[in-house]
Design a protein around this motif. Structure first.
Motif, mmCIF file in Angstrom:
data_model
loop_
_atom_site.group_PDB
_atom_site.id
_atom_site.type_symbol
_atom_site.label_atom_id
_atom_site.label_comp_id
_atom_site.label_asym_id
_atom_site.label_seq_id
_atom_site.Cartn_x
_atom_site.Cartn_y
_atom_site.Cartn_z
ATOM 1 N N ASN A 1 6.366 4.052 0.164
ATOM 2 C CA ASN A 1 5.062 4.336 -0.439
ATOM 3 C C ASN A 1 4.040 3.284 0.000
ATOM 4 O O ASN A 1 4.187 2.096 -0.315
ATOM 5 C CB ASN A 1 5.196 4.328 -1.964
ATOM 6 C CG ASN A 1 3.964 4.907 -2.644
ATOM 7 O OD1 ASN A 1 2.910 5.050 -2.017
ATOM 8 N ND2 ASN A 1 4.097 5.233 -3.906
ATOM 9 N N ASN B 1 2.415 0.429 -2.305
ATOM 10 C CA ASN B 1 3.051 -0.857 -2.636
ATOM 11 C C ASN B 1 2.538 -2.016 -1.778
ATOM 12 O O ASN B 1 2.924 -3.158 -2.010
ATOM 13 C CB ASN B 1 4.568 -0.748 -2.453
ATOM 14 C CG ASN B 1 5.189 0.263 -3.388
ATOM 15 O OD1 ASN B 1 4.702 0.472 -4.497
ATOM 16 N ND2 ASN B 1 6.255 0.919 -2.957
ATOM 17 N N TYR C 1 -2.306 -5.160 -1.235
ATOM 18 C CA TYR C 1 -2.637 -6.364 -1.997
ATOM 19 C C TYR C 1 -3.540 -7.299 -1.207
ATOM 20 O O TYR C 1 -3.928 -8.351 -1.698
ATOM 21 C CB TYR C 1 -1.364 -7.123 -2.404
ATOM 22 C CG TYR C 1 -0.463 -7.498 -1.262
ATOM 23 C CD1 TYR C 1 -0.709 -8.615 -0.475
ATOM 24 C CD2 TYR C 1 0.651 -6.707 -0.964
ATOM 25 C CE1 TYR C 1 0.121 -8.954 0.575
ATOM 26 C CE2 TYR C 1 1.491 -7.039 0.082
ATOM 27 C CZ TYR C 1 1.228 -8.155 0.851
ATOM 28 O OH TYR C 1 2.054 -8.485 1.890
ATOM 29 N N TYR D 1 -6.944 -1.420 -7.551
ATOM 30 C CA TYR D 1 -5.568 -0.961 -7.342
ATOM 31 C C TYR D 1 -5.158 0.023 -8.435
ATOM 32 O O TYR D 1 -4.517 1.050 -8.158
ATOM 33 C CB TYR D 1 -4.612 -2.155 -7.318
ATOM 34 C CG TYR D 1 -3.169 -1.747 -7.149
ATOM 35 C CD1 TYR D 1 -2.642 -1.499 -5.882
ATOM 36 C CD2 TYR D 1 -2.342 -1.583 -8.259
ATOM 37 C CE1 TYR D 1 -1.337 -1.103 -5.721
ATOM 38 C CE2 TYR D 1 -1.026 -1.190 -8.107
ATOM 39 C CZ TYR D 1 -0.522 -0.948 -6.839
ATOM 40 O OH TYR D 1 0.786 -0.545 -6.684
ATOM 41 N N SER E 1 -4.125 3.748 -7.649
ATOM 42 C CA SER E 1 -2.754 4.084 -8.038
ATOM 43 C C SER E 1 -2.727 5.333 -8.914
ATOM 44 O O SER E 1 -1.875 6.212 -8.737
ATOM 45 C CB SER E 1 -2.135 2.905 -8.787
ATOM 46 O OG SER E 1 -0.864 3.239 -9.260
ATOM 47 N N ASN F 1 -0.985 8.940 -7.618
ATOM 48 C CA ASN F 1 0.194 9.452 -8.310
ATOM 49 C C ASN F 1 -0.011 10.841 -8.906
ATOM 50 O O ASN F 1 0.931 11.417 -9.463
ATOM 51 C CB ASN F 1 0.620 8.465 -9.412
ATOM 52 C CG ASN F 1 1.270 7.219 -8.824
ATOM 53 O OD1 ASN F 1 2.018 7.297 -7.864
ATOM 54 N ND2 ASN F 1 0.965 6.053 -9.411
#
Length: 325
Positions: free
Chosen positions: A296, A299, A302, A310, A314, A318
C-alpha cells in the motif's frame, strides 16, 4: 705528664726505668693510624647507605624521582578522565548507535579483555617504583586497546550510517503529485470497482486525479528501469528501481522526461499526468513494490505531507469506490 714505667733488677736489687724501643713505638703509631683510617672508612660507607646522609647526586636523583611520581599521578588522573569518556562512548555505541542500525553490540568481555601470554612488563620489574610504573603502563596499554576496538566500531557505524542514508533516500517516501496539483484522491489500494467491467477487483496502487500535463515526481532515489508503453493497461509508464527491494510504477502518463538507465533523485520530475492506456480520465496510477510484492503506497507518504493531510488522504484512499483504470 708522661707516665714512666719501671722494672725490678734482681741482680742489682734496684728499680730501673723501662726504655721503649723506637721501632715498636713506630709500629704502634702506624697501627693506630691504620685502624683509625679503617674505622673512618667504614663509618663513611655506613653513612652513605643511610637516609641521613645524601650526596648532591643523591639529592638530584631524589628530586627527579619525586618529579616522576608527580607526573605519573597526573597521568593516572588523565587516564581516569579518559576512562570515563571512553565508557560513555562505549555505552552510546552499544545502546544507541548499534541499536539504531540493528547490529550486534560489542561484548563487554571483548572490550575489557587483558593481554595473555608472556610477561610484557618484565623489563620494568626490580626497581623501587616498579609497581607504579607497571600499573601505569598496563593502564596505557588497556586504554590503547579499548580505543582501537572503539575506533573500529565507529568505522563500522559510519559505514552503516552511509548505507542507512542510502536506504532512507531510496525508500519511496513522498507523494508523486503535489497536493496543490491534485483534484482529488480518486482511488486507493485494495478492492475497487473496475470502471469498464463494473466488477469488483483488486486495485494494486493509488490513483491521483489531476489535469493532463501535471508534473509527476519520483518518490525515492533510484534508476529508471523502463519508460515505455509495452505493459498492458498502463499506457505510457515508468518503472524506477530504488534498490533494497523497492520499485515504483507511474502509469497513464502523457509523456516522459526520463529514459531507461537514467539515475534519478527523490523529487525529480520524471513525467507528466495523462490518460494513456486503460484509463477513464486524466490521472496518475502509482504503485509501490517491495521484494516483488505490491504494498500500500499510503504507508510511505511521510516525506512531504503533514499528519493532518495524511489523515485526509488516508480516509479518501480507504473508501471502496470506483477506480480510474
Amino acid at each position: 705528664m708522661k707516665k714512666v714505667k719501671y722494672y725490678y733488677d734482681t741482680e742489682n736489687l734496684a728499680y730501673r726505668k723501662i726504655q721503649p724501643k723506637k721501632g715498636k713505638k713506630l709500629s704502634v703509631i702506624l697501627l693506630f693510624l691504620a685502624s683509625s683510617a679503617l674505622f673512618g672508612f667504614l663509618c663513611f660507607v655506613i653513612l652513605l647507605n643511610t637516609p641521613y646522609f645524601e650526596t648532591p647526586k643523591d639529592r638530584l636523583q631524589s628530586r627527579e624521582i619525586d618529579n616522576l611520581k608527580i607526573r605519573y599521578a597526573l597521568l593516572n588522573k588523565k587516564m581516569d578522565q579518559l576512562d570515563a569518556v571512553l565508557e560513555n562512548i562505549e555505552e552510546r555505541d552499544n545502546t544507541i548507535y548499534r541499536v539504531f542500525f540493528n547490529t550486534t553490540p560489542i561484548p563487554e568481555e571483548q572490550r575489557k579483555a587483558g593481554f595473555g601470554g608472556i610477561n610484557r612488563y618484565k623489563d620494568l620489574e626490580g626497581y623501587n617504583n616498579s609497581e607504579l610504573v607497571i600499573n601505569t603502563t598496563k593502564r596505557v596499554d588497556i586504554l590503547s586497546k579499548e580505543l582501537v576496538i572503539q575506533s573500529k566500531s565507529l568505522d563500522e557505524i559510519l559505514k552503516l550510517a552511509k548505507d542507512k542514508e542510502k536506504l532512507l533516500s531510496a525508500i519511496p517516501a513522498i507523494q508523486p503529485i503535489k497536493n496543490e496539483d491534485l483534484k482529488h484522491m480518486a482511488s486507493g489500494f485494495g478492492y475497487r470497482t473496475d470502471p469498464f467491467t463494473k466488477v469488483r477487483k483488486f486495485h494494486a496502487g493509488m490513483d491521483f486525479s489531476s489535469k493532463t500535463g501535471t508534473p509527476v515526481y519520483v518518490t525515492g532515489d533510484g534508476v529508471v528501469e523502463r519508460a515505455d508503453n509495452t505493459a498492458s493497461g498502463y499506457g505510457n509508464h515508468i518503472v524506477v528501481r530504488h534498490g533494497y527491494g523497492y520499485e515504483t510504477l507511474y502509469g497513464h502518463l502523457s509523456k516522459y522526461k526520463v529514459r531507461a538507465g537514467e539515475r534519478v533523485k527523490r523529487g525529480d520530475i520524471i513525467g507528466y499526468v495523462g490518460s494513456t492506456g486503460r484509463s477513464e480520465a486524466p490521472h496518475l496510477h502509482y504503485e509501490v513494490h517491495k521484494n516483488g510484492e505490491v504494498v500500500n503506497p499510503l504507508n510511505f507518504y511521510y516525506g512531504n505531507i503533514s499528519a493532518k493531510e495524511y489523515l485526509v488522504i488516508s480516509k479518501l484512499a480507504n473508501q471502496e469506490n470506483q477506480s480510474l483504470d
